[in-house]
Design a protein around this motif. Structure first.
Motif, PDB file in Angstrom:
ATOM      1  N   ALA A   1       0.798  -1.225   0.000  1.00  0.00           N
ATOM      2  CA  ALA A   1       0.000   0.000   0.000  1.00  0.00           C
ATOM      3  C   ALA A   1       0.833   1.279   0.000  1.00  0.00           C
ATOM      4  N   ASN A   2       2.111   1.217   0.385  1.00  0.00           N
ATOM      5  CA  ASN A   2       2.913   2.432   0.445  1.00  0.00           C
ATOM      6  C   ASN A   2       3.546   2.789  -0.898  1.00  0.00           C
ATOM      7  N   VAL A   3       3.278   2.027  -1.942  1.00  0.00           N
ATOM      8  CA  VAL A   3       3.814   2.292  -3.277  1.00  0.00           C
ATOM      9  C   VAL A   3       2.824   3.178  -4.032  1.00  0.00           C
ATOM     10  N   LEU A   4       3.319   4.286  -4.590  1.00  0.00           N
ATOM     11  CA  LEU A   4       2.441   5.165  -5.359  1.00  0.00           C
ATOM     12  C   LEU A   4       2.121   4.541  -6.712  1.00  0.00           C
ATOM     13  N   ASP A   5       0.915   4.787  -7.174  1.00  0.00           N
ATOM     14  CA  ASP A   5       0.459   4.300  -8.483  1.00  0.00           C
ATOM     15  C   ASP A   5       0.621   2.792  -8.627  1.00  0.00           C
TER      16      ASP A   5
END
Length: 53
Positions: A31-35
């Motif tokens: 969840a902490n990864v953008l896009d």
């Protein structure tokens, strides 16, 4: 407003729906990864694990 219900805005951020089974896709990355790409999480679907949307 029509009939007491507002249609969602097109720009509203929502998870995509798998076109093969109709189940809401889940993030395929932490969840902490953008896009992050969304993938089908329905084990009974022919598109299971594939990127959706």
């Amino acid at each position: 407003m029509v009939g007491g219900w507002d249609a969602p805005d097109e720009d509203e951020d929502r998870a995509p729906i798998c076109p093969a089974c109709g189940v809401t896709a889940l993030p395929g990355e932490p969840a902490n990864v953008l896009d992050t790409p969304f993938v089908c999480d329905n084990a009974d679907c022919e598109s299971y694990g594939e990127v959706v949307g």
